[in-house]
Design an enzyme around this catalytic site. Sequence first.
Site, short mmCIF file in Angstrom:
data_model
loop_
_atom_site.label_atom_id
_atom_site.label_comp_id
_atom_site.label_asym_id
_atom_site.label_seq_id
_atom_site.Cartn_x
_atom_site.Cartn_y
_atom_site.Cartn_z
CB ALA A 65 -91.83 94.83 -59.81
N GLY A 108 -89.31 90.87 -57.66
CA GLY A 108 -90.23 91.16 -56.55
C GLY A 108 -90.95 89.92 -56.05
CD GLU A 111 -86.96 92.36 -54.30
OE1 GLU A 111 -87.77 92.62 -55.22
OE2 GLU A 111 -86.08 93.16 -53.96
CD GLU A 131 -84.80 92.36 -59.26
OE1 GLU A 131 -83.91 91.47 -59.33
OE2 GLU A 131 -85.77 92.30 -58.48
N1 CAA Z 1 -93.93 92.14 -65.49
C1 CAA Z 1 -94.91 92.25 -66.43
N2 CAA Z 1 -95.30 91.22 -67.21
C2 CAA Z 1 -94.67 90.05 -67.05
C3 CAA Z 1 -93.65 89.87 -66.11
C4 CAA Z 1 -93.28 90.97 -65.30
N3 CAA Z 1 -92.35 90.90 -64.33
N4 CAA Z 1 -93.19 88.59 -66.19
C5 CAA Z 1 -93.94 87.99 -67.15
N5 CAA Z 1 -94.83 88.86 -67.66
C6 CAA Z 1 -95.81 88.62 -68.72
C7 CAA Z 1 -95.14 88.58 -70.08
O1 CAA Z 1 -94.95 89.87 -70.59
C8 CAA Z 1 -96.15 87.78 -70.87
O2 CAA Z 1 -97.22 88.63 -71.21
P1 CAA Z 1 -97.81 88.66 -72.74
O3 CAA Z 1 -98.39 87.28 -72.92
O4 CAA Z 1 -98.82 89.74 -72.70
O5 CAA Z 1 -96.64 88.92 -73.64
C9 CAA Z 1 -96.67 86.77 -69.85
O6 CAA Z 1 -96.37 87.33 -68.57
C10 CAA Z 1 -96.00 85.42 -69.94
O7 CAA Z 1 -94.61 85.61 -69.86
P2 CAA Z 1 -93.57 85.04 -70.95
O8 CAA Z 1 -94.24 84.93 -72.29
O9 CAA Z 1 -92.33 85.85 -70.88
O10 CAA Z 1 -93.34 83.56 -70.38
P3 CAA Z 1 -92.04 82.64 -70.54
O11 CAA Z 1 -92.42 81.32 -70.01
O12 CAA Z 1 -91.49 82.74 -71.93
O13 CAA Z 1 -90.93 83.31 -69.56
C11 CAA Z 1 -90.14 84.30 -67.53
C12 CAA Z 1 -91.15 83.34 -68.17
C13 CAA Z 1 -88.71 83.76 -67.65
C14 CAA Z 1 -90.53 84.40 -66.04
C15 CAA Z 1 -90.23 85.69 -68.19
O14 CAA Z 1 -91.60 86.08 -68.24
C16 CAA Z 1 -89.48 86.79 -67.51
O15 CAA Z 1 -88.26 86.87 -67.63
N6 CAA Z 1 -90.18 87.67 -66.76
C17 CAA Z 1 -89.58 88.83 -66.11
C18 CAA Z 1 -88.79 88.45 -64.87
C19 CAA Z 1 -88.14 89.69 -64.26
O16 CAA Z 1 -87.28 90.32 -64.86
N7 CAA Z 1 -88.56 90.05 -63.04
C20 CAA Z 1 -88.01 91.16 -62.32
C21 CAA Z 1 -88.93 92.36 -62.42
S1 CAA Z 1 -88.22 93.83 -61.71
C22 CAA Z 1 -88.51 93.74 -60.07
O17 CAA Z 1 -89.09 92.79 -59.57
C23 CAA Z 1 -88.02 94.93 -59.24
C24 CAA Z 1 -88.10 94.78 -57.75
O18 CAA Z 1 -87.18 94.29 -57.13
C25 CAA Z 1 -89.25 95.31 -57.00
#
Ligand code: CAA
Length: 257
Positions: A65, A108, A111, A131
């Site tokens: 998400a 998400g 999911e 999460e």
């Molecule tokens: N939401 C918003 N933006 C996201 C994102 C997310 N879930 N995941 C990645 N991005 C964005 C980053 O902010 C970044 O944007 P900017 O260039 O503007 O800074 C871009 O995508 C590239 O990401 P990274 O620079 O972080 O790339 P990386 O290769 O260093 O890392 C990653 C990749 C490990 C996937 C890392 O991006 C990450 O940890 N992402 C979040 C994963 C996460 O926590 N997901 C769970 C979300 S909560 C949820 O899903 C709730 C639910 O159950 C409904």
Amino acid sequence: MTYENILAEKRERVGLIQLNRPKALNALNGPLLSELAAALQAFEADEAIGAIVIAGNERAFAAGADIKQMASASAVDMLKGSFVELFDAIRAVTKPIIAAVSGYALGGGCELAMSCDMIVAAESAKFGQPEVTIGVIPGAGGTQRLTHAVGKAIAMEMVLNNRMLSAEEALRFGLVNRVVPQERYLDEALELAAQIASRAPLAVRLGKEMVNLAFELPLSQGLDAERRAFYFLFASEDQKEGMQAFIEKREPLWKGR
Ligand code: CAA
């Protein structure tokens, strides 16, 4: 219909939806999920479509998400935003949906893949529910579908400690159908979808419904429901055609009636 956050196209009897926010690793925000729901409804209503594939890109199926969208939300915002409820659009689809997963399928994104009926994974695929690292828990089925798929021990580790599964682990634990070379993942998912789309449509629809019922009903009720669905298909033209074609040693011609 054109979309801003996804691409949707028909490949003969298969509807292909590609998530298209590559700069945000296909993070699922409201507009993307609304468009996904609309595209799914359009393919559901289209008689020419027999199966659907949802894919991301090589680097990410979806990294969850959209954290930036959610960061400052209140509980009431979340409730009124109907954001997670958009996942219900996937559950409403009666046609088979295959997730083609390459790279990250996190939160998400994991999911979303699990909401589909089958998962074809590239060797690079990574499945996780991170999460807990941002102060919440999965909210779109992660704790439930993951536990059904991989069992309690692995689900606990994923939900409580952000354990990520490689594609091979996901296959071993029963989360995905197959792992294929990186360059083949979309083609393999499309081929699987095309094969399913070539089967008797009503039988496919009821087969999907019955397998899903196995997660909802006690065994005796599930067996009764299956038997009624089996008998029901004898009211279809396709049952007559399928069995006659077998006897006549020819390919059946399905009408979906
Ligand atoms: N939401 C918003 N933006 C996201 C994102 C997310 N879930 N995941 C990645 N991005 C964005 C980053 O902010 C970044 O944007 P900017 O260039 O503007 O800074 C871009 O995508 C590239 O990401 P990274 O620079 O972080 O790339 P990386 O290769 O260093 O890392 C990653 C990749 C490990 C996937 C890392 O991006 C990450 O940890 N992402 C979040 C994963 C996460 O926590 N997901 C769970 C979300 S909560 C949820 O899903 C709730 C639910 O159950 C409904």
